[in-house]
Design a protein around this motif. Structure first.
Motif, PDB file in Angstrom:
ATOM      1  N   MET A   1       0.840  -1.201   0.000  1.00  0.00           N
ATOM      2  CA  MET A   1       0.000   0.000   0.000  1.00  0.00           C
ATOM      3  C   MET A   1       0.876   1.251   0.000  1.00  0.00           C
ATOM      4  O   MET A   1       1.994   1.233   0.512  1.00  0.00           O
ATOM      5  CB  MET A   1      -0.902   0.008   1.239  1.00  0.00           C
ATOM      6  N   ARG A   2       0.348   2.323  -0.568  1.00  0.00           N
ATOM      7  CA  ARG A   2       1.080   3.581  -0.633  1.00  0.00           C
ATOM      8  C   ARG A   2       0.402   4.598   0.275  1.00  0.00           C
ATOM      9  O   ARG A   2      -0.817   4.768   0.229  1.00  0.00           O
ATOM     10  CB  ARG A   2       1.092   4.086  -2.082  1.00  0.00           C
ATOM     11  N   SER A   3       1.184   5.259   1.112  1.00  0.00           N
ATOM     12  CA  SER A   3       0.616   6.252   2.020  1.00  0.00           C
ATOM     13  C   SER A   3       0.120   7.457   1.225  1.00  0.00           C
ATOM     14  O   SER A   3       0.716   7.857   0.227  1.00  0.00           O
ATOM     15  CB  SER A   3       1.653   6.691   3.054  1.00  0.00           C
ATOM     16  N   ILE A   4      -0.978   8.044   1.682  1.00  0.00           N
ATOM     17  CA  ILE A   4      -1.564   9.185   0.985  1.00  0.00           C
ATOM     18  C   ILE A   4      -1.489  10.462   1.823  1.00  0.00           C
ATOM     19  O   ILE A   4      -1.899  11.529   1.349  1.00  0.00           O
ATOM     20  CB  ILE A   4      -3.034   8.900   0.616  1.00  0.00           C
ATOM     21  N   TRP A   5      -0.941  10.354   3.028  1.00  0.00           N
ATOM     22  CA  TRP A   5      -0.890  11.524   3.907  1.00  0.00           C
ATOM     23  C   TRP A   5       0.067  11.222   5.048  1.00  0.00           C
ATOM     24  O   TRP A   5       0.170  10.087   5.505  1.00  0.00           O
ATOM     25  CB  TRP A   5      -2.298  11.807   4.434  1.00  0.00           C
ATOM     26  N   LYS A   6       0.792  12.230   5.493  1.00  0.00           N
ATOM     27  CA  LYS A   6       1.664  12.095   6.657  1.00  0.00           C
ATOM     28  C   LYS A   6       1.313  13.181   7.654  1.00  0.00           C
ATOM     29  O   LYS A   6       1.046  14.321   7.273  1.00  0.00           O
ATOM     30  CB  LYS A   6       3.138  12.206   6.262  1.00  0.00           C
ATOM     31  N   GLY A   7       1.300  12.805   8.921  1.00  0.00           N
ATOM     32  CA  GLY A   7       0.984  13.769   9.964  1.00  0.00           C
ATOM     33  C   GLY A   7       1.343  13.203  11.317  1.00  0.00           C
ATOM     34  O   GLY A   7       2.273  12.400  11.437  1.00  0.00           O
ATOM     35  N   ALA A   8       0.581  13.594  12.341  1.00  0.00           N
ATOM     36  CA  ALA A   8       0.871  13.123  13.690  1.00  0.00           C
ATOM     37  C   ALA A   8      -0.395  13.135  14.524  1.00  0.00           C
ATOM     38  O   ALA A   8      -1.254  14.007  14.370  1.00  0.00           O
ATOM     39  CB  ALA A   8       1.938  13.994  14.342  1.00  0.00           C
ATOM     40  N   ILE A   9      -0.500  12.133  15.415  1.00  0.00           N
ATOM     41  CA  ILE A   9      -1.572  12.108  16.403  1.00  0.00           C
ATOM     42  C   ILE A   9      -1.137  12.986  17.567  1.00  0.00           C
ATOM     43  O   ILE A   9      -0.057  12.784  18.132  1.00  0.00           O
ATOM     44  CB  ILE A   9      -1.847  10.678  16.894  1.00  0.00           C
ATOM     45  N   SER A  10      -1.977  13.954  17.928  1.00  0.00           N
ATOM     46  CA  SER A  10      -1.676  14.840  19.050  1.00  0.00           C
ATOM     47  C   SER A  10      -2.537  14.418  20.229  1.00  0.00           C
ATOM     48  O   SER A  10      -3.748  14.641  20.256  1.00  0.00           O
ATOM     49  CB  SER A  10      -1.970  16.298  18.669  1.00  0.00           C
ATOM     50  N   PHE A  11      -1.887  13.792  21.237  1.00  0.00           N
ATOM     51  CA  PHE A  11      -2.578  13.227  22.389  1.00  0.00           C
ATOM     52  C   PHE A  11      -2.007  13.865  23.649  1.00  0.00           C
ATOM     53  O   PHE A  11      -0.972  13.443  24.165  1.00  0.00           O
ATOM     54  CB  PHE A  11      -2.387  11.705  22.387  1.00  0.00           C
TER      55      PHE A  11
END
Length: 299
Positions: free
Chosen positions: A1-11
């Motif tokens: 699978m190819r990633s479509i978005w990069k980010g971060a979980i803010s907890f």
């Protein structure tokens, strides 16, 4: 699978870098519009309705139509000042029991994979969320649209389920809801009995897309140059049951027989495979063609 978005979980004060992947895919058979005579692809031109000229992509803007029919043209600069988060964060807003969230809100599912050094905090939050039995309600901006979403655990991986906003859920406004429809207790009991009879653990692998499989066979037959045979027509569906109790009782009995492996009464058996046509000159044909000889009785 190819990633479509990069980010971060803010907890809280914890940041977990993640990559986002589509968790589902449509298996529909796709078609192109073609010229029936030669199979040539059909192309469409972007033509302005005012001057009739073809318009390039660089000259296309977004337009909002007013009730009067007038168009408000919006440019890229108009969108820049909108309060859309561009921080690529999945902000955890609260935690709630999963059963409190109506599935009608769910729009699309995504998998989240830890990125870089995010594996340990990812596993920590995953384990804590899984043991709590709750889901995280989050806010995320994807494809120029901010959405509410839930974060839950499936097969050891975070699943991000984007959600519709409350004003996007239509109210069921149907006339029958205002009618006073009486349901007799015995009818309700029989319906509950039918539900109990048909109850079983859900296994999605038991079901398949029969239409798509049949369509694929038609396409393969076309490719191989075979004759395409039209499928036999199935049984016609009957209208609404006149006697509700009788229909429910028959449904319960049919479901019980199906569970026990017995054929259901009143159902037609599956259509048998057509027998191959015998060629002329076979022994059966010769026997049919030859007249039967009369046997003489002994004195």
């Amino acid at each position: 699978m190819r990633s479509i978005w990069k980010g971060a979980i803010s907890f809280g004060l914890v940041t977990i870098p993640v990559k986002l992947f589509s968790a589902t895919e449509q298996k529909d058979v796709t078609f192109h519009q073609v010229h029936r005579e030669d199979g040539g692809r059909i192309r469409y031109k972007r033509v302005c309705t005012v001057d009739g000229e073809e318009v390039s992509y660089s000259d296309i803007a977004k337009g909002y139509e007013l009730a009067t029919g007038e168009i408000v043209v919006l440019t890229d600069e108009d969108f820049e000042d909108l309060p859309l988060s561009s921080s690529r964060r999945i902000d955890v807003l609260q935690f709630a029991p999963a059963e409190q969230i109506d599935p009608i809100y769910f729009a699309k599912s995504y998998y989240l994979e830890p990125d870089g050094q995010g594996a340990k905090p990812y596993v920590l939050l995953r384990n804590a969320l899984e043991s709590s039995g709750q889901v995280a309600v989050v806010k995320v901006a994807l494809r120029q649209r901010e959405s509410l979403a839930t974060l839950r655990v499936r097969d050891g991986v975070f699943v991000l389920e984007t959600m519709l906003w409350p004003d996007e859920i239509r109210k069921p406004d149907f006339e029958f809801l205002e009618e006073d429809i009486e349901v007799r207790p015995q009818e309700l009991k029989m319906a509950e009995s039918l539900i109990t009879t048909m109850e079983s653990d859900f296994d999605p692998t038991e079901y398949h897309d029969a239409y798509r499989e049949a369509l694929q066979q038609v396409i393969e037959a076309k490719v191989e140059g075979k004759e395409v045979v039209a499928p036999q027509e199935g049984e016609e569906e009957g209208g609404p049951a006149v006697d509700l109790m009788a229909a429910l009782r028959a449904s319960v009995e049919a479901a019980k027989r199906e569970r026990s492996g017995q054929p259901a009464r009143g159902r037609k058996t599956a259509a048998k495979e057509p027998k191959a046509v015998e060629e002329k000159g076979t022994r059966k044909d010769e026997e049919k063609a030859a007249p039967k000889r009369k046997t003489r009785k002994s004195a």
